[in-house]
Structure formats: C-alpha cells, structure tokens
Design an enzyme around this catalytic site. Structure first.
Site, short mmCIF file in Angstrom:
data_model
loop_
_atom_site.label_atom_id
_atom_site.label_comp_id
_atom_site.label_asym_id
_atom_site.label_seq_id
_atom_site.Cartn_x
_atom_site.Cartn_y
_atom_site.Cartn_z
CD GLU A 1 -2.46 1.21 2.43
OE1 GLU A 1 -2.82 0.22 3.13
OE2 GLU A 1 -2.94 2.59 2.92
NE ARG B 1 -0.48 8.51 5.17
CZ ARG B 1 -0.41 7.76 6.20
NH1 ARG B 1 0.60 7.74 7.04
NH2 ARG B 1 -1.17 6.87 6.55
CE LYS C 1 -6.09 1.71 7.02
NZ LYS C 1 -5.15 2.55 6.12
C1 3PG Z 1 -0.57 4.79 8.94
O1 3PG Z 1 -1.44 5.62 9.46
O2 3PG Z 1 0.60 5.44 8.39
C2 3PG Z 1 -0.80 3.34 8.90
O3 3PG Z 1 -2.02 3.27 9.60
C3 3PG Z 1 0.16 2.57 9.45
O4 3PG Z 1 0.38 2.72 10.93
P1 3PG Z 1 1.50 2.32 11.60
O5 3PG Z 1 2.54 3.19 11.29
O6 3PG Z 1 1.09 2.53 13.18
O7 3PG Z 1 1.74 0.75 11.34
#
Ligand code: 3PG
Length: 207
Positions: free
Chosen positions: A40, A44, A128
């Site tokens: 994924e 961002r 999710k």
């Molecule tokens: C995020 O918001 O980057 C994802 O949900 C991943 O979260 P994590 O960094 O806690 O695995």
C-alpha cells in the site's frame, strides 16, 4: 482479483510512504524479495502516484495499491498509475459514489460498529479497521465477531512485530497493515537489506 482475494495474498500489507521517487522500486523490490507482495503506497507525498506507476511497471510479483485515498478523483488517477486496489482511512458518501464508477477493488476504513454496518449495507465485506489500536485493537475485533461474523478486517495503525501474530489469529482478520516493515530510517538510509529482513521475519514468524 477482488479485494478479499488480494488481502488473502499476504498476511501483512506494508504501509509505505515514499519521499524520494528513486526509493520506490528498490523498496518495493526489497519487500517482495522478503516475501510480502501486497503493498500500500500512501498518497501522502508528491511522488506517491508516480511511485505506484514505477512499482507497477518494474517490480514483478508486486500487487501495488494506493492508500490514503480521500478524494474521489484519486480512484481514476490511481488506476491510470497502475494501482491494483485502493485503501481509504474512512468511507464518505463522496468516496463511496466515486468507488462505484471505477473498476478498482476498494478497502474502505471503519472505526465503529455502525460504520461497519453501513459499509456492509453498501456491499463491503472486507474493511480496514483504522486506526486499529485506538479503535480497540484485539478486544474490539473479538467483540465485533459475535454480531458481525461475516465481516473481515485488515486492522492497521499501531500494529508491529510484537503483536501482529495476535491479530492474525483472530477469525475476522484477513491480514494486517503496518509500517513497521518499512521504517523511515531504513528507507531514508536506503537499507534495502534491512527491509527485506523485516519482511522475511514476518514470514518466519508465521511458520
Ligand atoms: C498509517 O497511518 O501510517 C498506517 O495506519 C500505518 O500505521 P503504523 O505506522 O502504526 O503501522
């Protein structure tokens, strides 16, 4: 593949943030080499779409999806970039309508039983759970399995090497998402061996 089939391809879906485009292919290759093929790439950063395109073209065996989808036009843009699935942190009416106009498997985010029920009413059976730990983590997933046994989840947010197996043992967890297999320190340092090892550690822990 449908979204549930994609989620069944890998117990852990790395959540990837790419700052530099040249990091995209070696990072994805390291994860695939380590045994994690469903990726994924979050929208961002400015280079995220182009990163999806390059991974889809260059990394054999990768099933690359788009994450952090929050705007309707991002579905079509993601298809054109080569994404095979889309992930959103939540489900708005606008995103729901847009997801209906494209042929792209979609994993919307939920946080509460009402949101799960609403998504189910719209035909979704894989969701999710985000942010998973803040939503209640393992306790919440166990509690939801009773009244909503047909739903499957990819909990994401706050999951790491120390607890991912506990999530995967739950009957309503298809896979988990997380960034721990691609820490930003390793990405910035281009330590692809470390990332391959972290992915490989996931596979070893499950044997
Ligand atoms: C995020 O918001 O980057 C994802 O949900 C991943 O979260 P994590 O960094 O806690 O695995």
């Amino acid at each position: 593949m449908k979204i549930d089939e994609i989620l069944n391809q890998s117990p852990v879906v790395p959540v990837i943030v790419i700052d530099q485009l040249e990091q995209a292919v070696p990072l994805a290759q390291a994860l695939v080499d380590g045994g994690l093929s469903v990726l994924e790439v979050t929208l961002r950063t400015d280079v995220a779409m182009q990163a999806i395109h390059e991974i889809s073209q260059a990394v054999t065996g990768a099933i690359v999806g788009v994450g952090t989808v929050t705007r309707p036009e991002q579905f079509q843009q993601s298809i054109e970039a080569g994404a095979r699935f889309a992930v959103s942190p939540g489900l708005t009416d606008t995103l729901l309508a847009a997801s209906r106009t494209v042929d792209l498997p979609f994993l919307p985010g939920v946080f509460s039983p009402s949101e799960v029920m609403r998504a189910h009413e719209h035909g979704f059976k894989a969701l999710k759970l985000f942010p998973a730990q803040q939503a209640g983590g393992i306790g919440m997933l166990k509690a939801m399995h009773g009244p909503l046994p047909e739903m499957k989840f990819c909990p994401t947010g706050g999951i790491g090497a120390e607890n991912f197996i506990d999530f995967l043992k739950l009957p309503n967890v298809a896979c988990v998402g997380g960034s721990w297999v691609c820490p930003s320190s390793a990405v910035q340092g281009q330590d692809w061996d470390q990332i391959s090892q972290l992915a490989s550690d996931v596979r070893s822990a499950l044997q």
